[in-house]
Write a protein that holds these residues in place. Structure first.
Motif, PDB file in Angstrom:
ATOM      1  N   THR A  76       1.024   3.727  -3.376  1.00 54.85           N
ATOM      2  CA  THR A  76       0.266   4.570  -3.541  1.00 54.85           C
ATOM      3  C   THR A  76       1.487   6.302  -3.394  1.00 54.85           C
ATOM      4  N   TRP A  77       2.680   6.299  -2.580  1.00 55.54           N
ATOM      5  CA  TRP A  77       3.533   6.383  -2.955  1.00 55.54           C
ATOM      6  C   TRP A  77       4.212   7.178  -4.633  1.00 55.54           C
ATOM      7  N   VAL A  84       0.639  -0.802   0.054  1.00 57.05           N
ATOM      8  CA  VAL A  84       0.230   0.169  -0.446  1.00 57.05           C
ATOM      9  C   VAL A  84       0.604   1.461  -0.123  1.00 57.05           C
ATOM     10  N   ILE A  85       1.960   1.141   1.067  1.00 59.07           N
ATOM     11  CA  ILE A  85       2.888   2.314   0.873  1.00 59.07           C
ATOM     12  C   ILE A  85       3.694   2.993  -0.295  1.00 59.07           C
TER      13      ILE A  85
END
Lengths: 159, 355
Positions: free
Chosen positions: B238-239, B234-235
């Motif tokens: 999304t980053w 997820v990190i």
């Protein structure tokens, strides 16, 4: 292993989206959340104000034949369906309009709006996880764990 | 050049076999003040999205310090001096292609215009006598025409970059394949966890207190590994979108609103010409107006963001997390395989997994 641990872990994963996602994505997601939460509230308001709780009793009575095992499963699927729809519509509108501010442009006030947006997302994420977890508890008959009183509150409110 | 260097040049012509000083001189040039100013100017110059500034940067990169004769040294020396003067902002600034706060000039009047075969600041053209107003207006038209063609060139180059990179359609490459595989595997990981937790006869032992028995330990390890991997996924995902968002936006903007950009440039050029002509007529110096005609500014479209397409993301944090995520994906597959094997082993030893 119990529902409380799953709740904390799922919340942790979702929270990272709020911390790392971009401004525009958070806006889209928050609009999706807002529309779906609003639709659930309207659903409950109509049920309570009409007095006879027609839909609620219909869903709970169809325990065996309905694809929805219980009211909670209906609520969560209804919620996710509305959320996905609202998200796609918002995304399409923003995609083809393609007007407004460039994402690389950062006026000062935008930083504060982004923080508010992120906090809004975190609140929505907490709400979403709180909706999903009673469903897990109900459907798979899992133990509640240390957050039992909180789940009982949500569970009681939904019924 | 000082007298010593002039002497060396003379000797090198007269007795070429005697002089080997050019290496020392060329390397000494790098420590000189003029080279220091040049590197400072070039750093600033590289920030501008401008055909002339790009040309200057490429000249700078082409400087060869490995000289073999005094002639080459003299050429290098003069090139550095020439570049040092030419890399000042007023030589290459295009008032239509700058961003707010990017430029140290205050006014369009400080920019050098081609006028009567020389480069002259616009404010000086206003004061200059002996030329008719029509002649000055013609020079303004010519200079604005240069800015306009530069802007067109810039836009065309960017659109070509988007099309050459095949960014108009999503194509399968290694990066895309990996992201698709990862998405599928995340669903598999979650499905395996839910299967083991809720549908097998292990559930009672799993629901007992954590790490109290072997099935609970195995499931807990698998669960923790899964949560760590999903969090990293997820990190990074999304980053990635956060870093590439200006690129996606600009790409869409340029493909959907290409004509709007051209007409915006035309309009800005007309306004600029009118503004300059007005200054000539009133003989009034220009002040604090350098950002008045920025044809596109960052708030609408940021063309420089497309440079990410060529260079890739240069963000240490993102690259680190991305690498860690890829490693953890490999580990997670191994953990899932081990857990799957354990379930199969239990199924064989206990007859069936289902209650």
């Amino acid at each position: 292993m119990n529902v409380s641990i799953i709740f904390i872990a799922a919340l942790l994963c979702i929270v990272f989206y709020g911390l790392f996602a971009s401004y525009n994505r958070l806006i889209r997601t928050n609009i999706g959340f807002l529309v779906s939460f609003a639709s659930i509230i309207i659903f409950y308001a109509v049920e309570i104000l009409s007095g006879n709780r027609y839909f609620t009793s219909l869903i709970t009575d169809l325990y065996v034949v309905s694809p929805f095992a219980s009211l909670e499963s209906f609520i969560i699927l209804f919620y996710l369906a509305v959320f996905i729809l609202a998200y796609i519509v918002t995304r399409l509108i923003l995609h083809f309009c393609c007007v407004g501010k460039s994402p690389s442009y950062h006026p000062k006030h935008r930083k504060y709006i982004h923080i508010i947006n992120s906090l809004g997302f975190l609140a929505f994420a907490f709400g979403l996880t709180s909706l999903i977890v009673p469903y897990f508890h109900d459907y798979f008959n899992m133990p509640n764990g240390f957050m039992e009183s909180y789940f009982a509150l949500i569970y009681g409110w939904m019924l | 050049m000082n007298s010593e260097e002039r002497l060396l040049l003379y000797i090198s012509y007269s007795f070429p076999e005697l002089v080997n000083e050019q290496y020392k001189l060329a390397s000494a040039l790098k420590g000189s003040d003029i080279y220091f100013y040049l590197t400072q100017n070039i750093k600033k110059c590289a920030e501008f999205e401008n055909a002339r500034s790009k040309k200057l940067v490429s000249y700078y990169e082409g400087l060869n310090f490995n000289v073999k004769s005094m002639e080459e040294y003299v050429l290098l020396y003069s090139r550095i001096y020439f570049l040092c003067t030419q890399t000042h902002e007023r030589y290459y600034i295009n008032p239509l292609a700058i961003k707010e706060g990017q430029c140290s000039l205050k006014s369009i009047g400080e920019i050098l215009f081609k006028f009567d075969g020389a480069l002259v600041p616009f404010n000086t053209i206003i004061d200059r006598n002996g030329y008719s107003l029509a002649y000055k207006k013609l020079a303004v038209k010519e200079n604005v025409g240069i800015y306009k063609s530069e802007m067109y060139e810039l836009i065309d180059e960017k659109i070509k970059l988007i099309k050459d990179k095949k960014m108009t359609r999503r194509r399968l490459n290694l990066g895309n394949m990996l992201s698709i595989i990862e998405t599928v595997f995340i669903l598999v990981f979650i499905a395996l966890f839910i299967f083991a937790l809720c549908l097998t006869k292990l559930r009672d032992s799993i629901f007992a207190s954590p790490f109290s028995n072997i099935p609970s330990i195995m499931t807990f390890i698998y669960f923790i590994a899964m949560i760590i991997y999903i969090s990293l996924y997820v990190i990074v995902a999304t980053w990635h979108n956060r870093l590439y968002e200006p690129v996606f936006y600009t790409r869409r903007f340029m493909l959907i609103h290409k004509r709007a950009i051209y007409s915006l440039i035309d309009k800005k050029c007309l306004q600029l010409e009118k503004y300059l002509n007005n200054a000539l007529e009133t003989r009034k110096h220009l002040r604090k107006d350098i950002y008045l005609f920025a044809g596109y500014n960052e708030s609408v479209i940021d063309l420089s963001s497309l440079n990410i397409l060529q260079k890739g993301v240069d963000n240490r944090g993102y690259n680190f997390f991305s690498a860690v995520k890829n490693i953890s994906f490999g580990i997670m597959i191994l953990v899932a395989l081990a857990y799957g094997c354990y379930l199969i082993f239990l199924a064989f030893t206990q007859g069936s997994l289902f209650a």
